[in-house]
Structures are given as C-alpha cells and as structure tokens.
Design a protein around this motif. Structure first.
Motif, mmCIF file in Angstrom:
data_model
loop_
_atom_site.group_PDB
_atom_site.id
_atom_site.type_symbol
_atom_site.label_atom_id
_atom_site.label_comp_id
_atom_site.label_asym_id
_atom_site.label_seq_id
_atom_site.Cartn_x
_atom_site.Cartn_y
_atom_site.Cartn_z
ATOM 1 N N SER A 70 0.830 -1.203 0.000
ATOM 2 C CA SER A 70 0.000 0.000 0.000
ATOM 3 C C SER A 70 0.863 1.251 0.000
ATOM 4 N N GLU A 414 -11.732 11.689 3.622
ATOM 5 C CA GLU A 414 -10.873 10.662 4.196
ATOM 6 C C GLU A 414 -9.692 10.364 3.279
ATOM 7 N N ALA A 416 -6.553 8.143 1.605
ATOM 8 C CA ALA A 416 -6.370 6.761 1.183
ATOM 9 C C ALA A 416 -5.543 6.012 2.222
ATOM 10 N N HIS A 417 -5.401 4.721 2.021
ATOM 11 C CA HIS A 417 -4.772 3.864 3.023
ATOM 12 C C HIS A 417 -3.341 4.291 3.339
ATOM 13 N N GLU A 423 -9.410 9.386 -1.067
ATOM 14 C CA GLU A 423 -10.346 8.551 -1.803
ATOM 15 C C GLU A 423 -11.107 9.408 -2.804
ATOM 16 N N ARG A 424 -11.264 8.891 -4.014
ATOM 17 C CA ARG A 424 -11.895 9.658 -5.086
ATOM 18 C C ARG A 424 -13.423 9.620 -4.953
ATOM 19 N N THR A 425 -13.913 10.286 -3.916
ATOM 20 C CA THR A 425 -15.345 10.369 -3.662
ATOM 21 C C THR A 425 -15.917 11.603 -4.352
#
Length: 576
Positions: A70, A414, A416-417, A423-425
């Motif tokens: 990751s 939020e 990403a890990h 995150e592509r929200t």
C-alpha cells in the motif's frame, strides 16, 4: 553491545543481511512477495488445532508483504512511524529520533526510530505486532500503532524489532517483539508467528514476565536471538538503557535494495539527511542557475530528501516536540508563511444534508520565487498531516495559475490507506473543482503583482495607453518582445520584455492619470524576487495602480529579469 544510539552515527551501508547472515533470496521490495510456500500445514498448526486454540483467523506471511505494498513511496512509510510518535505527544512525548545504526552480526545498516512517548504495556505491544487481533481477547480496538506499523516497517525492510518501556502506575514493564519476514519465509511458515517477550522491574531488578508456559517463553527468546541483530538476552536488555522512564524504539533491518543492489535509502550522500536513491533529481529550467534553484526548492526536494519532506509534514508547528533526523532537529516550515500577496478564501463544502456546516480556510498566494520558477499547487493536510503536497489541480504548461500555491486542512474527506492521497469520492471531486476555481480567480485578480499583464481588459488598456503616452516603445516593438516568451518551460506574458542598460520602466499615477517614467538607477540594492510587500500594494477603485507600487514593481522586475534572462551582448544589472 552498547545501547543502539551509540552506534547510530557510524556503520557501513553494506548489503549484507541481518540475523547472522540469514537473508532473503530477493532483497528488492517489489519482487520479494513472489515465493512458494510450504505445501502442507506446519506441525505447529496441527498442534494448535488439536489443542483447540483456534480463536483467530490464520494469516499467511505473504500478507505482510502484500499489506506493505500500500506504500508506493518509502517516505510515506516513514511518515507513518513519525505519526505514531506525534500521536504520543498527549502521553508526554517530546522527541522522535530517526537515524541509522549498525547490525553487528553482519555490519549492515539499520533504520532506527525512537520516541519518549508513553510506551506500550504487554497487551499494547501485542496489539501493535499482531494483525488486528489479541490473544487476550481485549475489547479494545488496535491502539495508536494499528495496521500502519506493519505496513510501514515491512515497506522499509524485511525485518523489524520493537523495544518498548511502559510505566503504568506502580508497574514498569519492558517488552520487545520481532516481526520478521525473513524468519517466516526461510522457515516456510504458513502462519504469521511473532515472538514477544516481557520483563518487569521488581525491587530494582529486571525479571521475566511469563505469559503462558516457560517453554513458550524460552522458544520465543531463541527465535529472537537467532533472527534479530542481537546475540544474547543481555544485549536485548541493553537496548532499554537509553529509554528513560518510558518510550519506544523500532529497529528496521534487512533494508530493501534497488535493482542495482544498493540500499533504497541513501545514508551516505548527506550525513544530516536520509535520501531516496532512485528519485528523479533533474528538473526543468532555461538555465543552469534556474535548475539549481528549482532543485533546492521544497516542492522538488521533498521527493527525495527526508529532511525536506518532514519539515512540511505537519501543518501546525510543535511547541514542545521535535523531530531529530540524524542528530539534527528538523526545522518546521509553514508553507502559508512563505507566500507573497496571500489571501484567505473560505470554502464551505456540503458534506451531508444532516451534518453540521463545515468551513475550510484556504490560504492562497504566490510562491516567494514567483515568477522566475513555475512552482505551483495545493498542499492539502488532513488532521494536521500532509496528504498531498503541491497538488497540481491545474494542468502544467500554461501561464494561468503559474506560481500560485495554496494550503488547506481538509478534515471532511478521508485519506487513502497510505495517506498520500484521498479517496476519489464525489466530495473530493467537488473539492478539486473548487480549488481550481480559487487558483483561477486569484490569478485573475493578482497576476500583475508579479509582473504579468493584467487579466482585466480595462486595466490592461490603461497599461498599454501609459506606454504609448510616454513615447516608450511597446512590448511588441522591443527586441525579443514576444508576449509568449518561454520562461522555465512555461508560456509567459511578462511585461516589459527587455530593459535598457540604465533604464527601468515603472508605472506611476498622478493627478492627470497614468504615465511611464524612466529613472537613472534602481532604488535599493536588494535583488531578491520577494522584494514586494503585499501589505503596501493595492488596486484603487478606479482600476489605477497605487502610486506606492511603482518603484517597488520596477525593483522587482529588474531583479527577476536579471536572474531569468541571459543576454550576452548587454548587462542587465542596473548601474550604480
């Protein structure tokens, strides 16, 4: 062996492995996950099954490596370990030290992190070292180290050993545990075995603290001595001598290498830094001098310099906490404090219909090197931690938005890990669109403050009329006067294009209107491009530049062009 910090400043960058020469066949991280495991369950697994000890899910050692992928970027893994120390500020942490040390079994280099936080008690260290479960069946969730500890340590090296000292009231415990990918693979384990040992301080003496049977304790000690950089129980306990009161030390060894057989982390080129060996260090520019300036800028150096990256890693400056990198404190840099003509824009995202109103402050301004360098982008933090540095929400290659830099803390989305992206929200997509608009609006409003043509048609017309009324040749008739001169690989509309040896063009305003005035020498001696004071520059309601702006713009422009143009046939330096 003395406590580990005594060896931190020395040692070889050798390519040998730890654990008495027991190393993986492949020392390159991205290839180390490809191997064949044992075809049948181990004897230990059968014994566990017969004993009914099946209160957890089994996790194959391959998961350690897969989980670590990751982190595409090694510095992202280091940032996770720094986060753990920063999280301990609430427990009294004042420092985290990052340095190299030496594995005396084979003289190879280790990477060491040490903080003076609260440390972990025996239960805490088991949560830290396990994959999301505890043999004590605690209802508590994984603590401050969580999954990030496993992903980060395994991304940096094949093996890690943790030493932690906790003081919980009258109970003082010493614990250490080994997370060894080398051990698991070389012994063909099909389950993750993490040996851990505990001691306690009793009547001033260090005595073993046994959980389970003495046989299990002895077996764990043997594995740790066989596969760690330490050869005896006494050497292990010596590592606690410099952990005063409480704190945690993590030593990562069998560090990953590149395809050329060199350590991925470079400890040799700069004895006050840790560098990424294979990161691209070349950069664009119209001259050698410009390339050197670009390469020294934080937006470029953060790619391969841990000191540069960690200097902007946290948004707020620490009051009683320091990051010590290779024996020297890291100086924190607030990007927003480095901007020219800064303004604050408020953004209120629509997070959810039933949620509270969120208000985000966006600091936006020009980089202090503007417009010589085309450095631009948004620096987005989440809960004080940098997630996206110099994020280019606008495409490169256009002068629009050139040199505009922004800073914001986006706690409403939020990460990403790996905490290197979001995150592509839909919420993130809307943020991206808003930041793009903020940059465009700022550029339209203030680009003339760094020497570009005004975007506003009325102001641009006044500028051209001023040149015409003065009898000064306009930009189109000057030598090399194209309004699309290339500067640092970007199309530029900077005006004026050339300067005579002794003439400096400035804009002035008087009672009759605007005109262009020539004067014999530069006012002041500063040649730095950041000479303009954002507080003394303003545009009047009638669209005419403020008179105080005139001489400062002249000084700024001559300084910029002196550094960015190369004209062999004439001197661009103003005569004294």
């Amino acid at each position: 062996m003395p406590p580990m910090p005594a060896a931190m400043a020395g040692g070889s960058g050798g390519v040998g492995g730890g654990g008495g020469g027991r190393v993986l066949d492949c020392r390159t991280f991205w290839k180390a996950g490809a191997f064949e495991a044992a075809s049948a369950p181990s004897r230990e697994f059968h014994v566990a099954l017969e004993a009914g000890d099946f209160d957890r899910a089994r996790v194959h050692p391959k998961f350690l490596h897969t989980n670590a992928t990751s982190h595409k970027w090694a510095f992202g893994a280091i940032a996770e370990l720094l986060d753990n120390a920063v999280d301990e500020i609430c427990n009294g942490a004042t420092v985290v030290k990052v340095d190299k040390s030496v594995n005396l079994k084979d003289n190879s280099t280790m990477l060491v992190f040490q903080d003076d936080g609260g440390g972990m008690d025996p239960e805490g260290v088991r949560q830290c070292m396990s994959l999301g479960f505890s043999t004590k069946k605690s209802k508590k969730t994984i603590g401050q180290y969580g999954n990030g500890f496993k992903t980060s340590t395994m991304r940096l090296g094949a093996d890690a050993i943790v030493f932690t000292r906790a003081n919980r009231g009258s109970s003082v415990t010493l614990s250490f545990g080994l997370l060894s990918y080398t051990f698991l693979r070389r012994t063909m384990k099909d389950d993750i075995v993490v040996p851990m040992l505990d001691f306690k301080i009793q009547d001033g003496h260090i005595v073993p603290l046994v959980y389970g049977s003495q046989g299990d304790w002895d077996s764990s000690l043997k594995i740790i001595l066989d596969w760690s950089p330490f050869s005896s129980k006494e050497e292990l306990l010596q590592q606690f001598e410099d952990i005063v009161g409480h704190g945690t030390k993590v030593a990562i060894y069998n560090l990953w290498m590149n395809d050329g057989g060199l350590l991925e982390l470079d400890f040799e080129d700069d004895d006050e830094d840790i560098l990424l060996r294979d990161q691209e260090k070349a950069s664009g520019g119209v001259s050698k001098a410009q390339k050197e300036i670009v390469q020294q800028h934080i937006s470029h150096r953060l790619r391969f310099s841990l000191r540069a990256y960690s200097s902007i890693l946290y948004l707020k400056k620490f009051e009683n906490f320091q990051i010590i990198l290779r024996g020297n404190p890291v100086e924190q840099i607030r990007i927003a404090d480095e901007l020219k003509f800064k303004k604050v824009v408020t953004y209120k995202p629509q997070v959810a219909h039933d949620s509270q109103v969120v208000s985000v402050k966006v600091d936006v301004g020009f980089a202090k090197e503007a417009p010589i360098l085309g450095i631009f982008g948004m620096n987005v933090y989440h809960k004080n931690r940098l997630i996206m540095p110099f994020w280019k929400v606008l495409q490169e290659g256009s002068s629009r938005g050139r040199s505009v830099v922004g800073v914001l803390e986006a706690n409403f989305i939020e990460p990403a890990h790996d905490k290197q992206d979001f995150e592509r929200t839909p919420l993130f997509i809307r943020l991206e669109a808003k930041l793009r608009q903020i940059i465009i609006d700022f550029w339209k409003e203030k680009c003339h403050l760094i020497g570009y043509q005004p975007v506003d048609p009325q102001l641009r017309s006044q500028y051209k009329a001023a040149l015409k009324d003065s009898g000064h040749p306009g930009p189109k008739s000057q030598q090399k006067a194209s309004t699309h001169r290339k500067t640092g690989g970007h199309t530029s509309n900077l005006l004026p294009e050339t300067y005579d040896d002794i003439e400096i063009v400035g804009l002035t305003a008087n009672g009759a209107g605007s005109r262009v005035q020539s004067f014999g020498q530069a006012q002041g001696s500063s040649m730095e491009p950041a000479g303009l004071d954002e507080n003394s520059v303003d545009i009047g309601s009638d669209g005419v530049l403020d008179p105080n702006f005139v001489e400062k713009l002249s000084e700024e422009n001559i300084a910029l062009f002196t550094r960015s143009l190369t004209v062999p046939s004439m001197s661009l330096m103003p005569k004294a």
